[in-house]
Enzyme design. Structure first.
Site, PDB file in Angstrom:
ATOM      1  N   ASP A  76     -10.344 -18.402 -15.126  1.00 10.20           N
ATOM      2  CA  ASP A  76     -11.179 -17.596 -14.226  1.00 10.20           C
ATOM      3  C   ASP A  76     -10.555 -16.203 -14.115  1.00 10.20           C
ATOM      4  OD1 ASP A  76     -13.015 -16.635 -12.510  1.00 10.20           O
ATOM      5  OD2 ASP A  76     -12.578 -18.027 -10.870  1.00 10.20           O
ATOM      6  N   LEU A  89     -16.389 -19.136   0.833  1.00  8.94           N
ATOM      7  CA  LEU A  89     -16.686 -17.991   1.676  1.00  8.94           C
ATOM      8  C   LEU A  89     -16.435 -18.492   3.094  1.00  8.94           C
ATOM      9  CD1 LEU A  89     -19.889 -15.917   1.111  1.00  8.94           C
ATOM     10  CD2 LEU A  89     -18.600 -15.929   3.232  1.00  8.94           C
ATOM     11  N   GLU A  90     -15.501 -17.858   3.787  1.00  5.11           N
ATOM     12  CA  GLU A  90     -15.033 -18.445   5.040  1.00  5.11           C
ATOM     13  C   GLU A  90     -15.101 -17.447   6.191  1.00  5.11           C
ATOM     14  OE1 GLU A  90     -11.961 -21.691   4.257  1.00  5.11           O
ATOM     15  OE2 GLU A  90     -10.799 -20.115   5.168  1.00  5.11           O
ATOM     16  N   HIS A 113     -13.560 -15.908  -1.809  1.00  7.78           N
ATOM     17  CA  HIS A 113     -12.727 -16.259  -2.978  1.00  7.78           C
ATOM     18  C   HIS A 113     -13.631 -16.689  -4.134  1.00  7.78           C
ATOM     19  CE1 HIS A 113     -10.044 -19.497  -5.040  1.00  7.78           C
ATOM     20  NE2 HIS A 113      -9.741 -18.311  -5.543  1.00  7.78           N
ATOM     21  N   HIS A 119      -0.423 -16.599  -4.212  1.00  7.22           N
ATOM     22  CA  HIS A 119      -1.875 -16.352  -4.167  1.00  7.22           C
ATOM     23  C   HIS A 119      -2.612 -17.406  -3.364  1.00  7.22           C
ATOM     24  CE1 HIS A 119      -2.629 -19.760  -6.688  1.00  7.22           C
ATOM     25  NE2 HIS A 119      -3.872 -19.438  -6.930  1.00  7.22           N
TER      26      HIS A 119
HETATM   27  N1  LIG Z   1      -8.885 -20.664   3.280  1.00  7.27           N
HETATM   28  C1  LIG Z   1      -9.173 -21.474   2.249  1.00  7.27           C
HETATM   29  N2  LIG Z   1      -8.319 -21.549   1.200  1.00  7.27           N
HETATM   30  C2  LIG Z   1      -8.627 -22.353   0.183  1.00  7.27           C
HETATM   31  C3  LIG Z   1      -9.802 -23.119   0.145  1.00  7.27           C
HETATM   32  N3  LIG Z   1      -9.844 -23.809  -1.027  1.00  7.27           N
HETATM   33  C4  LIG Z   1      -8.733 -23.457  -1.705  1.00  7.27           C
HETATM   34  N4  LIG Z   1      -7.993 -22.590  -0.979  1.00  7.27           N
HETATM   35  C5  LIG Z   1      -6.740 -21.909  -1.345  1.00  7.27           C
HETATM   36  O1  LIG Z   1      -7.044 -20.942  -2.356  1.00  7.27           O
HETATM   37  C6  LIG Z   1      -5.925 -20.848  -3.214  1.00  7.27           C
HETATM   38  C7  LIG Z   1      -6.303 -20.196  -4.505  1.00  7.27           C
HETATM   39  O2  LIG Z   1      -6.922 -21.085  -5.377  1.00  7.27           O
HETATM   40  P1  LIG Z   1      -6.989 -20.879  -6.975  1.00  7.27           P
HETATM   41  O3  LIG Z   1      -8.104 -21.686  -7.429  1.00  7.27           O
HETATM   42  O4  LIG Z   1      -7.221 -19.452  -7.193  1.00  7.27           O
HETATM   43  O5  LIG Z   1      -5.678 -21.308  -7.560  1.00  7.27           O
HETATM   44  C8  LIG Z   1      -5.470 -22.298  -3.332  1.00  7.27           C
HETATM   45  O6  LIG Z   1      -4.114 -22.365  -3.731  1.00  7.27           O
HETATM   46  C9  LIG Z   1      -5.667 -22.808  -1.921  1.00  7.27           C
HETATM   47  O7  LIG Z   1      -4.491 -22.686  -1.179  1.00  7.27           O
HETATM   48  C10 LIG Z   1     -10.687 -23.024   1.262  1.00  7.27           C
HETATM   49  O8  LIG Z   1     -11.757 -23.655   1.324  1.00  7.27           O
HETATM   50  N5  LIG Z   1     -10.336 -22.196   2.274  1.00  7.27           N
HETATM   51 MN    MN Z   2     -11.381 -19.068  -9.505  1.00 10.66          MN
HETATM   52 MN    MN Z   3      -8.599 -18.136  -7.392  1.00 12.51          MN
END
Ligand SMILES: Nc1nc2c(ncn2[C@@H]2O[C@H](COP(=O)(O)O)[C@@H](O)[C@H]2O)c(=O)[nH]1
Ligand code: MN
Ligand code: MN
Length: 476
Positions: free
Chosen positions: A90, A200-201, A230, A399
């Site tokens: 991605d 989306l939060e 995100h 991240h």
């Molecule tokens: N606040 C939220 N954070 C979330 C959620 N689902 C995942 N995550 C966090 O995002 C990071 C980044 O993910 P990546 O796919 O880019 O590696 C992941 O490490 C989680 O800590 C959510 O619903 N809400």
């Molecule tokens: Mn992604």
């Molecule tokens: Mn990501």
């Protein structure tokens, strides 16, 4: 151990290592990394052609495709190599934070309505298709102009561009190096959130740890409502990564490069195919910036519909947008010498310090905002870049919280109904297109985001500024 948050795997641990591996983590986070292939993958990365200083492992790291997710590798800009696996599938997956001037008391009574509006206006879900359709020709403009394309087409405000890494556009994008199949996937998915870990939060400020940094970001204090988005480059970036992984395998065979793991597939920067990848990668990165910008526009529209006021008067300003899967040409000091390097950040956020020219004037006194989402049930962090990160991690920080449990394990452990009930009893509403995704993304499927933020802070990679907690989540 170098200090309680810094560890090293020395260069002589394996014959083929060119530099040591540097790990920034608490002992508990390091212990978790020992449970999968994170450290082995980092050792493999340390064998890369032209790698400088050390292969970096960040506090949220876990194993990924070839490279660990939560890894940084900087290679010499002339003698080094670029790996699509060091960016990830991605391309320019990233996070953006919007602020509002609404308080939790303003939002709580309208929360369900607001989530429903957002869910209606922002296409989400597996393979979701956008509301707008662009021609291939227009898509090439998106790839060249990134976030600017979106703003010029009415999705947002000119000033949004000032609050994004790179101004939301890498200038060396070359859509001519992107395959037709990637373009077809991209044309259908521009302006979509996607699924899985994308979200989306609606957030509320839980705690402010750095008043000055918070003020610079327009964050007044606890109770203020924020929005975290995100997502990345959808099928467009995924296809670019797949296409070039195959191409790099051919380059390696031609150049006689032998690797400890074929997933690490890379090519020397001097190879035409690598230059092509960089042009295609930048196109996908720009697609992702346009994508997050369009979603921002629909979020503003959703607030306008619910509150009956324009989004400017609701204070829906972009605080910042950061990429966390990307390779960038930057200048860093290595052994006292300024060198041009390509920095791979795979599941890693740029974390540039106060005073840095790449940090927008609004944040230049406090450092670049670093956005660290945690999970839909726990919290997320806004941190700011530190001077020490330049030396320690090529100006990079964590991240996310990072995965703790596999998707399959999360599905074995949780039931959808119970999970939603549990979240709702904690005041968090969920809107999702797939029950399976919600279960796979259960809060305990991720590591403790506060532990990751602490390790990031105490390792000198970024400084804690504001903790957010979720109020409502839209998941694909
Ligand atoms: N606040 C939220 N954070 C979330 C959620 N689902 C995942 N995550 C966090 O995002 C990071 C980044 O993910 P990546 O796919 O880019 O590696 C992941 O490490 C989680 O800590 C959510 O619903 N809400
Ligand atoms: Mn992604
Ligand atoms: Mn990501």
């Amino acid at each position: 151990m170098i200090d309680p948050y810094t560890w090293e795997i020395p260069k002589d641990t394996r014959e083929d290592m060119k530099v040591p591996v540097r790990i920034y983590a608490s002992e508990a986070l390091l212990e978790k990394m020992r449970g999968d292939r994170t450290l082995l993958q980092a050792v493999n990365v340390s064998t890369m052609m032209g790698i400088q200083k050390w292969a970096v492992v960040l506090p949220d790291a876990h194993e990924g495709y070839g490279f660990p997710v939560g890894g940084v590798a900087a290679v010499d800009a002339e003698e080094g190599a670029v790996s699509p696996g060091g960016v990830g599938y991605d391309i320019n997956c990233g996070v953006r934070l919007l602020r509002t001037n609404l308080s939790v008391e303003d939002v709580k009574p309208r929360l369900r309505e607001l989530l429903d509006q957002i869910y209606r206006l922002v296409p989400s879900g597996v393979g979701s298709e956008g509301i707008i359709r662009v021609s291939t020709h227009e898509l090439d403009d998106v790839a060249r102009l990134g976030m600017r394309w979106a703003v010029e087409h009415g999705y947002g405000w000119e000033r949004d561009l000032e609050h994004a890494e790179e101004g939301g556009r890498i200038p060396w994008a070359d859509p001519g190096k992107v395959s037709d199949i990637a373009k077809k996937r991209g044309a259908e998915q521009l302006g979509t959130l996607g699924s899985g870990n994308h979200f989306l939060e609606l957030e509320v400020v839980d705690r402010v740890e750095d008043e000055r940094a918070a003020r610079a970001m327009g964050i007044r204090g606890p109770g203020q409502v924020m929005v975290l988005i995100h997502t990345g480059s959808r099928g467009y970036g995924h296809q670019v990564c797949s296409d070039y992984l195959r191409i790099m395998e051919r380059v390696m065979a031609r150049e006689g490069i032998r690797l400890p793991d074929r997933e690490l597939a890379y090519g020397p920067i001097s190879a035409k195919e690598v230059q092509d990848y960089l042009g295609a990668m930048a196109s996908a990165a720009n697609f992702a910036w346009a994508n997050r910008q369009m979603i921002t526009h629909w979020v503003r529209e959703a607030f306008e519909k619910v509150y009956g006021r324009d989004s400017e008067s609701l204070g829906l300003e972009l605080v910042y947008d950061v990429a966390h899967n990307i390779v960038k040409l930057e200048e860093h000091e290595v052994e006292g010498v300024h060198r041009k390097v390509y920095v791979h950040r795979k599941g890693a956020t740029r974390s540039f310090p106060p005073g840095s020219e790449q940090v927008p004037p609004d944040y230049r006194d406090v450092g670049q905002p670093v956005l660290i989402p945690g999970s839909m049930g726990t919290g997320s962090w806004v941190m700011v870049g530190l001077r020490t990160s330049m030396d320690r991690s090529f100006g990079s920080a964590a991240h996310g919280a990072g995965r703790f449990m596999s998707r399959a394990a999360a599905k074995r452990k949780h039931r959808y109904g119970d999970l939603v009930e549990e979240l709702e009893s904690g005041g968090i509403l969920i809107r999702a297109s797939s029950k399976e995704t919600v279960v796979e993304e259960a809060p305990d499927a991720y590591k403790d985001v506060d532990a990751v933020a602490d390790a990031t802070h105490f390792a000198g990679l970024a400084k804690k500024a504001v903790r957010l907690r979720p109020l409502g989540v839209v998941k694909g």
